[in-house]
Motif scaffolding. Sequence first.
Motif, PDB file in Angstrom:
ATOM      1  N   LEU A  28       0.726  -1.330  -0.031  1.00 40.64           N
ATOM      2  CA  LEU A  28       0.030  -0.113  -0.133  1.00 40.64           C
ATOM      3  C   LEU A  28       1.096   1.282  -0.071  1.00 40.64           C
ATOM      4  O   LEU A  28       0.519   2.221  -0.721  1.00 40.64           O
ATOM      5  N   MET A  29       2.063   1.219   0.728  1.00 38.91           N
ATOM      6  CA  MET A  29       2.866   2.241   0.801  1.00 38.91           C
ATOM      7  C   MET A  29       3.349   2.732  -0.651  1.00 38.91           C
ATOM      8  O   MET A  29       3.629   3.810  -0.964  1.00 38.91           O
ATOM      9  N   ALA A  30       3.861   1.615  -1.233  1.00 36.70           N
ATOM     10  CA  ALA A  30       4.576   1.722  -2.601  1.00 36.70           C
ATOM     11  C   ALA A  30       3.436   2.237  -3.589  1.00 36.70           C
ATOM     12  O   ALA A  30       3.917   2.771  -4.534  1.00 36.70           O
ATOM     13  N   GLN A  31       2.313   2.080  -3.334  1.00 38.33           N
ATOM     14  CA  GLN A  31       1.215   2.468  -4.438  1.00 38.33           C
ATOM     15  C   GLN A  31       0.740   3.880  -4.106  1.00 38.33           C
ATOM     16  O   GLN A  31       0.282   4.513  -5.023  1.00 38.33           O
ATOM     17  N   ALA A  32       1.303   4.448  -3.071  1.00 36.41           N
ATOM     18  CA  ALA A  32       0.789   5.937  -2.861  1.00 36.41           C
ATOM     19  C   ALA A  32       1.503   6.888  -3.761  1.00 36.41           C
ATOM     20  O   ALA A  32       2.415   6.243  -4.419  1.00 36.41           O
ATOM     21  N   PRO A  33       1.134   7.929  -3.838  1.00 34.87           N
ATOM     22  CA  PRO A  33       1.785   9.144  -4.811  1.00 34.87           C
ATOM     23  C   PRO A  33       3.147   9.235  -4.757  1.00 34.87           C
ATOM     24  O   PRO A  33       3.745   9.062  -3.566  1.00 34.87           O
ATOM     25  N   GLU A  34       3.994   9.331  -5.784  1.00 34.64           N
ATOM     26  CA  GLU A  34       5.385   9.383  -5.594  1.00 34.64           C
ATOM     27  C   GLU A  34       5.853  10.579  -4.761  1.00 34.64           C
ATOM     28  O   GLU A  34       5.170  11.651  -4.899  1.00 34.64           O
ATOM     29  N   GLY A  35       6.612  10.411  -3.798  1.00 34.95           N
ATOM     30  CA  GLY A  35       7.363  11.584  -3.037  1.00 34.95           C
ATOM     31  C   GLY A  35       8.775  11.040  -2.611  1.00 34.95           C
ATOM     32  O   GLY A  35       9.292  10.076  -3.149  1.00 34.95           O
ATOM     33  N   GLY A  36       9.164  11.841  -1.656  1.00 37.67           N
ATOM     34  CA  GLY A  36      10.322  11.663  -0.996  1.00 37.67           C
ATOM     35  C   GLY A  36      10.349  12.191   0.409  1.00 37.67           C
ATOM     36  O   GLY A  36       9.549  12.696   0.923  1.00 37.67           O
ATOM     37  N   MET A  37      11.803  11.951   0.698  1.00 36.14           N
ATOM     38  CA  MET A  37      12.055  12.500   2.227  1.00 36.14           C
ATOM     39  C   MET A  37      13.362  12.922   2.409  1.00 36.14           C
ATOM     40  O   MET A  37      14.104  12.677   1.520  1.00 36.14           O
ATOM     41  N   ALA A  38      13.653  14.005   3.397  1.00 37.54           N
ATOM     42  CA  ALA A  38      14.772  14.537   3.526  1.00 37.54           C
ATOM     43  C   ALA A  38      15.026  14.785   5.207  1.00 37.54           C
ATOM     44  O   ALA A  38      13.985  15.015   5.625  1.00 37.54           O
ATOM     45  N   ALA A  39      16.231  14.472   5.520  1.00 38.61           N
ATOM     46  CA  ALA A  39      16.803  14.994   6.818  1.00 38.61           C
ATOM     47  C   ALA A  39      17.077  16.383   7.042  1.00 38.61           C
ATOM     48  O   ALA A  39      17.998  16.753   6.255  1.00 38.61           O
ATOM     49  N   VAL A  40      16.606  16.997   7.662  1.00 44.91           N
ATOM     50  CA  VAL A  40      16.869  18.467   8.135  1.00 44.91           C
ATOM     51  C   VAL A  40      17.762  18.538   9.257  1.00 44.91           C
ATOM     52  O   VAL A  40      17.305  18.001  10.366  1.00 44.91           O
ATOM     53  N   MET A  41      19.174  18.860   9.161  1.00 45.65           N
ATOM     54  CA  MET A  41      19.767  18.998  10.410  1.00 45.65           C
ATOM     55  C   MET A  41      20.158  20.179  10.958  1.00 45.65           C
ATOM     56  O   MET A  41      20.123  21.356  10.285  1.00 45.65           O
ATOM     57  N   SER A  61      20.458  28.777   4.847  1.00 48.71           N
ATOM     58  CA  SER A  61      21.570  29.080   5.828  1.00 48.71           C
ATOM     59  C   SER A  61      21.048  28.526   7.134  1.00 48.71           C
ATOM     60  O   SER A  61      22.039  28.453   8.119  1.00 48.71           O
ATOM     61  N   GLU A  62      19.810  28.404   7.231  1.00 48.37           N
ATOM     62  CA  GLU A  62      19.270  27.926   8.632  1.00 48.37           C
ATOM     63  C   GLU A  62      19.644  26.725   9.061  1.00 48.37           C
ATOM     64  O   GLU A  62      19.665  26.230  10.185  1.00 48.37           O
ATOM     65  N   ALA A  63      19.716  25.635   7.786  1.00 47.74           N
ATOM     66  CA  ALA A  63      19.924  24.234   8.359  1.00 47.74           C
ATOM     67  C   ALA A  63      21.514  23.834   8.079  1.00 47.74           C
ATOM     68  O   ALA A  63      22.314  24.476   7.204  1.00 47.74           O
ATOM     69  N   LYS A  64      22.096  23.043   9.123  1.00 47.40           N
ATOM     70  CA  LYS A  64      23.269  22.654   8.802  1.00 47.40           C
ATOM     71  C   LYS A  64      23.615  21.834   7.553  1.00 47.40           C
ATOM     72  O   LYS A  64      24.610  21.961   6.944  1.00 47.40           O
TER      73      LYS A  64
END
Length: 288
Positions: free
Chosen positions: A116-129, A176-179
């Motif tokens: 089910l998660m694979a069928q969800a709309p395409e997207g992405g994730m990112a780590a903000v440090m 510049s707010e994120a490392k």
Amino acid sequence: MTLIHVFPGQGSHRPGIGRDLFPKFPHLVRQADSVLGRSIADLCLNASAQELTDTRNTQTAMYVVNALSYLDAVRETGRVPDAVAGHSLGEYVALFAAGTFDFLTGLEIVVRRGELMAQAPEGGMAAVMGVAEDRIHEILAERAPAVDVANLNAPGQTVVSGPRDDIARLKDVFGSEAKAVVALNVGGAFHSRHMADAAAEFGTFLAQYRLASPRIEVISNVTARPYGTDDPADLLTRQIASPVRWTESIAHLLDRPEPEFREIGPGQVLTGLVAQIRTQRRALSPTA
């Protein structure tokens, strides 16, 4: 001393996981093969990094390897943990360890979750440090409203989730707010509003199972508190589209008498996060 087992999620997968475990549990490996219609050992040991990164394969592989790792740890030490927690997919292994479902039932559920998660709309994730959670919410609301906070991993480490194009421009959004802003190697906007349809369908799927209340303490990703006596299906359904509140979960467990954390499964990602959370807690409360 309070023994706490923590189970990693998708970020800890890599080709070769489970190599030493599969020969120790041949009956469970055969069960996994029958559910998957393919060899779990072949998937974990011989699949390419790209194939293993497909969330359908990643979730399956991590569930099996983490579950076998748990059984191996208990067999070696003779001790069942006092409390357990899992990061995202890892929560299913925590519930297996707590007797909410058996190995085979858990695998069936995880397989459907991955589909089910694979069928969800395409997207992405990112780590903000290096950006506080409140400030991340402000920046996203102003400059990337389709992106959600997905994982609150540790002080200064937050994962966000949303449409792929929005994720691709987050370095400019945070400036510049994120490392650092680091894109993650995933194919979906997990733990965000973009998983709402998958969560709803997953809830319908879970209704066919009778899940037991955990026999040991399990911390929920959704609430950062222990599962109660209600049906676990509600929290598992909500988890798909809700943030993983890992920092709060570990802070809650740090209140246990002499907490000793042991990461069960591949890698040491969660061990590092626990150390960061513990360090911040000591800095804020020197006498704790």
